[in-house]
Design a protein around this motif. Structure first.
Motif, mmCIF file in Angstrom:
data_model
loop_
_atom_site.group_PDB
_atom_site.id
_atom_site.type_symbol
_atom_site.label_atom_id
_atom_site.label_comp_id
_atom_site.label_asym_id
_atom_site.label_seq_id
_atom_site.Cartn_x
_atom_site.Cartn_y
_atom_site.Cartn_z
ATOM 1 N N HIS A 97 -83.283 5.588 52.006
ATOM 2 C CA HIS A 97 -84.186 4.458 51.752
ATOM 3 C C HIS A 97 -84.432 4.281 50.254
ATOM 4 C CE1 HIS A 97 -87.388 1.614 52.884
ATOM 5 N NE2 HIS A 97 -88.093 2.146 51.913
ATOM 6 N N GLU A 98 -84.509 5.380 49.543
ATOM 7 C CA GLU A 98 -84.792 5.358 48.103
ATOM 8 C C GLU A 98 -83.692 4.638 47.334
ATOM 9 O OE1 GLU A 98 -86.978 6.426 44.554
ATOM 10 O OE2 GLU A 98 -87.505 6.328 46.688
ATOM 11 N N ASN A 99 -82.473 4.622 47.854
ATOM 12 C CA ASN A 99 -81.375 3.934 47.167
ATOM 13 C C ASN A 99 -81.613 2.436 47.083
ATOM 14 O OD1 ASN A 99 -80.241 6.445 47.163
ATOM 15 N ND2 ASN A 99 -78.326 5.862 48.162
ATOM 16 N N LEU A 100 -82.213 1.869 48.125
ATOM 17 C CA LEU A 100 -82.448 0.426 48.168
ATOM 18 C C LEU A 100 -83.819 0.043 47.628
ATOM 19 C CD1 LEU A 100 -80.945 -0.430 51.681
ATOM 20 C CD2 LEU A 100 -79.842 -0.565 49.449
ATOM 21 N N TYR A 101 -84.782 0.937 47.791
ATOM 22 C CA TYR A 101 -86.152 0.631 47.373
ATOM 23 C C TYR A 101 -86.707 1.795 46.555
ATOM 24 C CZ TYR A 101 -85.532 -2.812 51.069
ATOM 25 O OH TYR A 101 -85.030 -3.831 51.853
ATOM 26 N N PRO A 102 -86.221 1.960 45.319
ATOM 27 C CA PRO A 102 -86.654 3.092 44.487
ATOM 28 C C PRO A 102 -88.120 2.994 44.105
ATOM 29 C CG PRO A 102 -85.342 1.541 43.198
ATOM 30 C CD PRO A 102 -85.252 1.089 44.631
ATOM 31 N N ASN A 103 -88.733 4.140 43.961
ATOM 32 C CA ASN A 103 -90.122 4.233 43.487
ATOM 33 C C ASN A 103 -91.096 3.435 44.348
ATOM 34 O OD1 ASN A 103 -89.251 5.782 41.209
ATOM 35 N ND2 ASN A 103 -88.631 3.882 40.194
ATOM 36 N N GLY A 104 -90.822 3.410 45.653
ATOM 37 C CA GLY A 104 -91.753 2.738 46.560
ATOM 38 C C GLY A 104 -91.783 1.228 46.430
ATOM 39 N N LYS A 105 -90.698 0.637 45.975
ATOM 40 C CA LYS A 105 -90.648 -0.824 45.810
ATOM 41 C C LYS A 105 -90.926 -1.518 47.143
ATOM 42 C CE LYS A 105 -87.294 -2.399 43.309
ATOM 43 N NZ LYS A 105 -85.903 -2.776 42.934
ATOM 44 N N THR A 106 -91.768 -2.560 47.124
ATOM 45 C CA THR A 106 -92.123 -3.292 48.334
ATOM 46 C C THR A 106 -91.135 -4.419 48.599
ATOM 47 O OG1 THR A 106 -93.531 -4.883 47.174
ATOM 48 C CG2 THR A 106 -94.560 -2.808 47.887
ATOM 49 N N ASP A 107 -91.235 -5.013 49.798
ATOM 50 C CA ASP A 107 -90.391 -6.163 50.115
ATOM 51 C C ASP A 107 -90.640 -7.301 49.137
ATOM 52 O OD1 ASP A 107 -88.632 -5.606 52.234
ATOM 53 O OD2 ASP A 107 -90.248 -5.737 53.695
ATOM 54 N N ALA A 108 -91.912 -7.549 48.820
ATOM 55 C CA ALA A 108 -92.253 -8.647 47.910
ATOM 56 C C ALA A 108 -91.664 -8.410 46.525
ATOM 57 C CB ALA A 108 -93.773 -8.803 47.820
ATOM 58 N N GLU A 109 -91.759 -7.183 46.043
ATOM 59 C CA GLU A 109 -91.214 -6.859 44.728
ATOM 60 C C GLU A 109 -89.689 -6.976 44.728
ATOM 61 O OE1 GLU A 109 -94.606 -3.616 43.234
ATOM 62 O OE2 GLU A 109 -92.851 -2.961 44.388
ATOM 63 N N SER A 110 -89.066 -6.523 45.801
ATOM 64 C CA SER A 110 -87.611 -6.613 45.902
ATOM 65 C C SER A 110 -87.159 -8.065 45.954
ATOM 66 C CB SER A 110 -87.139 -5.869 47.151
ATOM 67 O OG SER A 110 -85.739 -5.945 47.285
ATOM 68 N N THR A 111 -87.883 -8.881 46.720
ATOM 69 C CA THR A 111 -87.544 -10.307 46.825
ATOM 70 C C THR A 111 -87.669 -10.997 45.473
ATOM 71 O OG1 THR A 111 -88.249 -10.405 49.137
ATOM 72 C CG2 THR A 111 -88.166 -12.487 47.929
ATOM 73 N N GLN A 112 -88.732 -10.687 44.739
ATOM 74 C CA GLN A 112 -88.936 -11.294 43.422
ATOM 75 C C GLN A 112 -87.838 -10.877 42.455
ATOM 76 O OE1 GLN A 112 -90.999 -13.573 42.350
ATOM 77 N NE2 GLN A 112 -90.339 -13.454 40.209
ATOM 78 N N GLU A 113 -87.490 -9.592 42.467
ATOM 79 C CA GLU A 113 -86.438 -9.099 41.579
ATOM 80 C C GLU A 113 -85.099 -9.744 41.916
ATOM 81 O OE1 GLU A 113 -84.185 -4.909 41.329
ATOM 82 O OE2 GLU A 113 -86.281 -4.812 40.674
#
Length: 362
Positions: A97-113
């Motif tokens: 899971h950490e590979n796709l969402y490092p450092n506890g990244k949320t869905d909202a943060e991932s979508t924005q990035e």
């Protein structure tokens, strides 16, 4: 109770217990699977993906498909059974899971990035395509982001054009930091800018931004070595000689850059690059046409072949991984620059495929 019956009952209960454990035991993994592909020469949701105005365009045929990968969300709790199924599946990949969402990244943060990366990839695709065709593009340094709580907040804004710092002309984003760090923390620095709203109006009119103004900012101390900062990130924006719009919803990340660029080149080139062939591909691209690697390459080749692709334009740095598992009927074509990709498309279009640079497994 007969021994055989007891043994079968015990085995059944054990199997049931293991299944229950598999369902309720959560594991720190996520899953990647092939996503949809979109022809950059075609339409999406009833409108052309690439829309070019005020410039002669030419008919195209065939496909230049960009490819995607589906991933489970940041909040999705995978159980052990799902992880095992993914590991055994031929078309999916289970990764930490950490590979796709490092450092506890949320869905909202991932979508924005992903949205920011997708927007930048479109900008770079336009620049790279026009440079490949020898069409001039004007670049300018802009404020990309402003750090909340920094000295620049409320004074500088995203989109402001940076003309100079302390009177010294700014020609590249890195010039800004070099000029600011000549100061000590707490000292004032003077920016010469064109406000974002004026720059946007000029860009829509196809003109260079004018009407600069000077703004003073007191520098702050950076964490760590304490060098002077003003709290902005500088980037590059461009003025294009004619409008180019890329219309594609529900897609994020930078990996479609190469295929967008090739679609633009094909539409602006009298020669039909694909010759009616079905080509797919992936890869980031920078303003100079350099193609970069992406994630999920094997998922993208599977998705491309399922859609009908016979050739797949593969970033050079992804070649070994992609070649380790090639779908039947798909040829992996190695590309390092947009020029490489255009030359390979010309060969594919003419049926001269024997000379294509192909990926090889290590």
């Amino acid at each position: 109770m007969p021994r055989r019956t007891a043994t079968m009952l015990a085995s059944t209960l054990l199997l049931f217990a293991l299944l229950c454990a598999g369902v309720f035991l959560k594991v720190p993994y996520s899953e990647m699977s092939p996503g949809p592909t979109v022809n950059t020469l075609g339409e999406s949701r009833g409108e052309p993906v690439l829309q070019i105005a005020q410039r002669k365009t030419y008919p195209t045929s065939g496909h230049l498909n960009m490819t995607t990968v589906r991933v489970t969300g940041a909040d999705y709790d995978m159980n052990l059974l799902e992880a095992v199924h993914g590991w055994l599946s031929g078309d999916n990949i289970v990764v930490p899971h950490e590979n796709l969402y490092p450092n506890g990244k949320t869905d909202a943060e991932s979508t924005q990035e992903n949205a920011e990366e997708f927007s930048q990839s479109q900008e770079s695709a336009k620049v790279a395509a026009l440079k490949q065709l020898g069409i001039p593009v004007t670049a300018r340094v802009v404020v990309s982001t402003v750090v909340k709580g920094s000295p620049s907040e409320g004074t500088l804004h995203a989109g402001d054009v940076i003309k100079a710092v302390d009177g010294s002309p700014v020609r590249a984003p890195e010039d800004v930091a070099k000029l600011v760090t000549k100061h000590k923390a707490g000292e004032p620095v003077e920016f010469t800018i064109v406000p974002a709203k004026d720059a946007e109006a000029a860009e829509k009119a196809g003109k260079e931004p004018e009407g600069s103004q000077k703004i003073g900012i007191t520098t702050a101390k950076a964490e760590g070595d304490g060098h002077a900062i003003v709290g902005i990130k500088a980037g590059t924006d461009h003025t294009f000689p004619f409008p180019i719009d890329i219309k594609l919803a529900d897609v994020g990340g930078p990996s479609a850059g190469l295929m967008f660029a090739l679609g633009i080149v094909d539409k602006l080139t009298p020669q039909d690059l694909t010759g009616g062939k079905f080509v797919a591909g992936t890869g980031t691209i920078d303003d100079n046409g350099k193609v970069g690697p992406i994630g999920g390459i094997q998922m993208k080749t599977i998705g491309a072949r399922a859609a009908g692709a016979r050739y797949f334009l593969t970033p050079a740095d992804n070649c070994a991984s992609a070649a380790a598992r090639v779908p039947d009927g798909l040829t992996l074509v190695k590309v390092d620059t947009i020029a490489d990709a255009v030359q390979s498309l010309e060969k594919i279009g003419k049926g001269d495929t024997g000379a294509l640079p192909r990926c090889a497994a290590k």
